[in-house]
Design an enzyme around this catalytic site. Structure first.
Site, mmCIF file in Angstrom:
data_model
loop_
_atom_site.group_PDB
_atom_site.id
_atom_site.type_symbol
_atom_site.label_atom_id
_atom_site.label_comp_id
_atom_site.label_asym_id
_atom_site.label_seq_id
_atom_site.Cartn_x
_atom_site.Cartn_y
_atom_site.Cartn_z
ATOM 1 N N LYS A 180 0.869 -1.186 0.000
ATOM 2 C CA LYS A 180 0.000 0.000 0.000
ATOM 3 C C LYS A 180 0.906 1.236 0.000
ATOM 4 O O LYS A 180 1.454 1.634 1.029
ATOM 5 C CB LYS A 180 -0.919 0.033 1.229
ATOM 6 C CG LYS A 180 -1.940 1.157 1.133
ATOM 7 C CD LYS A 180 -2.053 1.906 2.421
ATOM 8 C CE LYS A 180 -1.640 3.309 2.491
ATOM 9 N NZ LYS A 180 -1.677 4.246 1.467
ATOM 10 N N SER A 234 5.184 8.384 9.582
ATOM 11 C CA SER A 234 5.214 9.239 10.771
ATOM 12 C C SER A 234 5.187 8.409 12.052
ATOM 13 O O SER A 234 4.730 7.261 12.065
ATOM 14 C CB SER A 234 4.011 10.188 10.745
ATOM 15 O OG SER A 234 2.819 9.436 10.830
ATOM 16 N N GLY A 238 2.919 5.180 12.839
ATOM 17 C CA GLY A 238 3.746 4.012 13.123
ATOM 18 C C GLY A 238 3.373 3.351 14.437
ATOM 19 O O GLY A 238 3.262 2.131 14.537
ATOM 20 N N GLU A 255 9.795 2.104 10.741
ATOM 21 C CA GLU A 255 10.835 3.123 10.574
ATOM 22 C C GLU A 255 10.124 4.459 10.562
ATOM 23 O O GLU A 255 9.270 4.701 9.703
ATOM 24 C CB GLU A 255 11.616 2.914 9.271
ATOM 25 C CG GLU A 255 12.563 1.729 9.316
ATOM 26 C CD GLU A 255 13.545 1.748 10.480
ATOM 27 O OE1 GLU A 255 13.881 2.838 10.993
ATOM 28 O OE2 GLU A 255 13.972 0.657 10.905
ATOM 29 N N CYS A 289 13.869 11.082 6.441
ATOM 30 C CA CYS A 289 13.900 10.831 7.882
ATOM 31 C C CYS A 289 15.312 10.988 8.423
ATOM 32 O O CYS A 289 15.507 11.163 9.611
ATOM 33 C CB CYS A 289 13.326 9.465 8.207
ATOM 34 S SG CYS A 289 14.145 8.152 7.349
ATOM 35 N N GLU A 390 9.735 16.622 14.374
ATOM 36 C CA GLU A 390 10.213 16.425 13.011
ATOM 37 C C GLU A 390 9.459 17.382 12.087
ATOM 38 O O GLU A 390 8.230 17.370 12.050
ATOM 39 C CB GLU A 390 9.964 14.977 12.561
ATOM 40 C CG GLU A 390 10.510 14.713 11.177
ATOM 41 C CD GLU A 390 10.362 13.256 10.746
ATOM 42 O OE1 GLU A 390 9.250 12.710 10.824
ATOM 43 O OE2 GLU A 390 11.375 12.667 10.321
HETATM 44 N N1 LIG Z 1 10.183 8.433 8.350
HETATM 45 C C1 LIG Z 1 9.897 8.794 7.129
HETATM 46 O O1 LIG Z 1 10.605 8.465 6.217
HETATM 47 C C2 LIG Z 1 8.666 9.576 6.868
HETATM 48 C C3 LIG Z 1 8.163 10.413 7.830
HETATM 49 N N2 LIG Z 1 7.054 11.125 7.578
HETATM 50 C C4 LIG Z 1 6.589 12.042 8.632
HETATM 51 O O2 LIG Z 1 5.188 11.998 8.697
HETATM 52 C C5 LIG Z 1 4.618 13.273 8.508
HETATM 53 C C6 LIG Z 1 3.286 13.147 7.813
HETATM 54 O O3 LIG Z 1 3.429 12.496 6.552
HETATM 55 P P1 LIG Z 1 2.313 11.456 6.098
HETATM 56 O O4 LIG Z 1 2.413 11.154 4.689
HETATM 57 O O5 LIG Z 1 0.994 11.958 6.561
HETATM 58 O O6 LIG Z 1 2.778 10.152 6.905
HETATM 59 P P2 LIG Z 1 1.903 8.931 7.346
HETATM 60 O O7 LIG Z 1 2.577 8.244 8.457
HETATM 61 O O8 LIG Z 1 0.485 9.357 7.528
HETATM 62 O O9 LIG Z 1 1.902 8.007 6.034
HETATM 63 C C7 LIG Z 1 2.798 6.944 5.790
HETATM 64 C C8 LIG Z 1 2.013 5.767 5.220
HETATM 65 O O10 LIG Z 1 1.112 5.270 6.204
HETATM 66 C C9 LIG Z 1 -0.210 5.197 5.678
HETATM 67 N N3 LIG Z 1 -1.190 5.372 6.752
HETATM 68 C C10 LIG Z 1 -1.815 6.517 7.139
HETATM 69 N N4 LIG Z 1 -2.676 6.250 8.154
HETATM 70 C C11 LIG Z 1 -2.591 4.922 8.420
HETATM 71 C C12 LIG Z 1 -3.211 4.060 9.368
HETATM 72 N N5 LIG Z 1 -4.104 4.487 10.238
HETATM 73 N N6 LIG Z 1 -2.845 2.765 9.364
HETATM 74 C C13 LIG Z 1 -1.921 2.300 8.512
HETATM 75 N N7 LIG Z 1 -1.315 3.072 7.578
HETATM 76 C C14 LIG Z 1 -1.638 4.367 7.534
HETATM 77 C C15 LIG Z 1 -0.212 6.290 4.632
HETATM 78 O O11 LIG Z 1 -1.278 6.111 3.730
HETATM 79 C C16 LIG Z 1 1.151 6.115 4.007
HETATM 80 O O12 LIG Z 1 1.146 5.039 3.090
HETATM 81 C C17 LIG Z 1 5.677 14.031 7.751
HETATM 82 O O13 LIG Z 1 5.563 15.394 7.945
HETATM 83 C C18 LIG Z 1 6.940 13.474 8.329
HETATM 84 O O14 LIG Z 1 7.254 14.129 9.532
HETATM 85 C C19 LIG Z 1 6.393 11.017 6.381
HETATM 86 C C20 LIG Z 1 6.846 10.207 5.394
HETATM 87 C C21 LIG Z 1 8.053 9.447 5.551
HETATM 88 O O1 LIG Z 2 18.613 8.939 3.571
HETATM 89 C C1 LIG Z 2 18.165 8.043 2.853
HETATM 90 O O2 LIG Z 2 18.695 7.722 1.813
HETATM 91 C C2 LIG Z 2 16.933 7.278 3.263
HETATM 92 C C3 LIG Z 2 16.073 8.067 4.177
HETATM 93 C C4 LIG Z 2 14.823 7.351 4.521
HETATM 94 O O3 LIG Z 2 14.788 6.176 4.661
HETATM 95 C C5 LIG Z 2 13.596 8.095 4.676
HETATM 96 O O4 LIG Z 2 13.591 9.308 4.630
HETATM 97 O O5 LIG Z 2 12.560 7.447 4.841
#
Ligand SMILES: NC(=O)C1=CN([C@@H]2O[C@H](COP(=O)(O)OP(=O)(O)OC[C@H]3O[C@@H](n4cnc5c(N)ncnc54)[C@H](O)[C@@H]3O)[C@@H](O)[C@H]2O)C=CC1
Ligand SMILES: O=C(O)CCC(=O)C(=O)O
Length: 488
Positions: A180, A234, A238, A255, A289, A390
């Site tokens: 997904k 997020s 998570g 992650e 991240c 973040e």
């Molecule tokens: N660690 C990382 O690499 C990432 C961190 N983020 C952080 O999250 C913040 C918000 O971004 P979003 O796209 O809204 O992140 P999010 O955590 O809402 O989305 C990530 C994934 O989880 C899914 N998701 C959303 N709600 C869910 C639920 N209840 N159960 C299972 N899956 C669900 C989303 O559809 C997407 O595929 C960003 O501002 C950033 O701080 C966002 C993307 C990547």
């Molecule tokens: O720094 C990278 O190449 C990967 C970072 C990452 O895994 C993320 O932002 O979700």
């Protein structure tokens, strides 16, 4: 008025077929460089489509598990070749869909290809050990078995690399998958799945269902036939994923966020440190991240570092990711854009001093995109929101420190622990940093971002579920160990 550059609707991929969701409910994926441009439409699926994908994955899992690792690897090699043949097109779609610059998107797609080849080779490597038994006539060894069906929930910031670094190990170790992807990057994800389709994976081994997090994401968390869940996104979501998986006994891997520090010691090579701080903090518009967020600078070099940093940040060209010469593209979505701007407002309201940026970019040609200036704050207190949460945007917080010990203490004063770096030539400081910093990725004279596919990746504290992805570490999540005792 919305325009459709590619005018394509992407379906779900279930049991080896491209299938529209019931009722054909669609969601546009919008170009963040121009909100009036639709990159493609993706399915807004319901639980029925998820159930169909999970049933297909469940039905396919035994035959897939029974193939040799080498045979499974052949499919991954083919997927890598398909992705390679479409590298330019898929990278361009990524840039249009989530805004990162084309060179970055090409680099990420090439990384996806390398990950597929790396895990294809894993099919030929050992999966266990022989352990001496106390019974001399017995043979004792470990082997590994796949989890079964793995649910992959991926974010939008690495639309090719993250789905692949989760799916490739899942598949090579014998699991079937249901992906997904985040809707903001689902067209790119669909193109990646087209490469798996063209590679000829048996029906049901790879599936993709697009839709909302609350229905499809949560559906994966709750589904009784999904045995393992791997998530990047997020912290808030998570934690919910982890709690739901734990409650029904599914294995999970999370992650999540980072609030990554860089320490600039008094003996640092300041030009190198400036380059690493800018690249780590502002590339991909800060949407990693592993992005650098807090910059701890020794008081002795603070003013020089600040001047050098600002003179380089002033030169960064913000623009459309497809334009040659653009260094930084837009935020990936309107939500992300608003989030970043609201953090900048909070920084100002809580008393940090804005040194550069902080505003929307609305110059000619960019007025319909989600552009924010690269932003640098100083006089940031460790208790301020911009030093704690973040941001996931192009915002750096400079914090002056009186000593190396203070830098380490403040760098560790966060709930996160993903990545951290230091710039110094002093071996004593380097060794102390390696020992004392709370981070899963420890980087010396190198930026905080930068993950190598053959090495373990993951964080400490609230950045992850304490498991590791990528490299050979991936086997720990995607398999269970069987300890076998055999006596004739
Ligand atoms: N660690 C990382 O690499 C990432 C961190 N983020 C952080 O999250 C913040 C918000 O971004 P979003 O796209 O809204 O992140 P999010 O955590 O809402 O989305 C990530 C994934 O989880 C899914 N998701 C959303 N709600 C869910 C639920 N209840 N159960 C299972 N899956 C669900 C989303 O559809 C997407 O595929 C960003 O501002 C950033 O701080 C966002 C993307 C990547
Ligand atoms: O720094 C990278 O190449 C990967 C970072 C990452 O895994 C993320 O932002 O979700």
């Amino acid at each position: 008025m919305k325009t459709q550059t590619e005018a394509i609707t992407y379906s779900n991929y279930i049991n080896g077929e491209w299938i529209s969701a019931d009722g054909n409910s669609l969601e546009p994926s919008v170009n963040p460089a121009n909100k009036n441009e639709v990159v493609g439409y993706v399915q807004l699926s319901s639980r029925a489509e998820l159930d169909a994908a999970v049933s297909a994955a469940k039905a396919a899992k035994t035959e897939w598990r029974k193939l040799s690792g080498a045979a499974r690897g052949e499919f991954l090699y083919k997927a890598a070749n398909m992705l390679e043949s479409r590298l330019d097109e898929i990278a361009e779609t990524m840039t249009k869909e989530m805004g990162k610059t084309l060179p970055e998107a090409k680099g990420e797609t090439a990384r996806g290809i390398a990950i597929l080849r790396y895990y294809a080779g894993e099919g030929m490597r050992k999966v266990g050990d022989v352990i001496p038994s106390t019974d001399q006539e017995a043979l004792m060894f470990t082997t590994r078995t796949p989890l079964g069906v793995v649910g992959v929930i991926s974010p939008w910031n690495f639309p090719v690399a993250i789905p692949i670094w989760k799916m490739a190990p899942a598949l090579i170790y014998g699991n079937t998958v249901v992906l997904k992807p985040a809707t903001e990057a689902a067209v790119t994800a669909a193109k990646v799945i087209e490469c798996f389709d063209a590679a000829g994976f048996p029906a049901g081994v790879v599936n993709m269902v697009t839709g909302s997090g609350s229905i499809i994401g949560q559906g994966i968390v709750d589904h009784p036939d999904i045995n393992g869940i791997t998530f990047t996104g997020s912290n808030e979501v998570g934690k919910r994923v982890g709690q739901g998986a734990f409650a029904r006994g599914a294995k999970y891997q999370l992650e999540m966020g980072g609030k990554n520090p860089v320490i600039i010691a008094s003996d640092a090579d300041l030009d190198l440190a400036v380059e690493g701080t800018i690249s780590g903090g502002l590339r991909s518009t800060g949407q990693k991240c592993t992005a650098t967020s807090r910059v701890f600078v020794a008081v002795e070099v603070y003013d020089t570092f600040k001047d050098k940093l600002l003179s380089k940040v002033r030169e960064l060209k913000v623009g459309h990711g497809l334009d040659a010469g653009t260094w930084m593209g837009p935020c990936a979505s309107e939500n992300q854009y608003k989030t970043v701007l609201s953090y900048i407002d909070k920084g100002l309201a809580e008393g940090a001093d804005l040194l550069f940026g902080g505003k929307k970019v609305t110059s000619e040609g960019l007025e319909n995109g989600f552009y924010v200036e690269p932003t640098v704050f100083e006089n940031v207190d460790i208790k301020m929101t911009i030093a704690r949460e973040e941001i996931f945007g192009p915002v750096l917080a400079l914090i002056k420190v009186e000593s190396f010990e203070e830098a380490i203490e403040l760098a560790n004063d966060t709930e996160f622990g993903l990545s951290a770096s230091i710039y110094t030539k002093d071996i004593g400081k380097i060794l102390a940093f390696i020992n004392d910093i709370d981070a899963g990725l420890v980087r010396v004279n190198a930026e905080t971002a930068g993950v190598e596919l053959q090495a373990p990746f993951g964080g400490m504290k609230q950045s992850s579920s304490h498991s590791r992805e990528q490299g050979q570490a991936a086997i720990e999540f995607f398999t269970s160990i069987k300890t076998v005792f055999v006596k004739a």
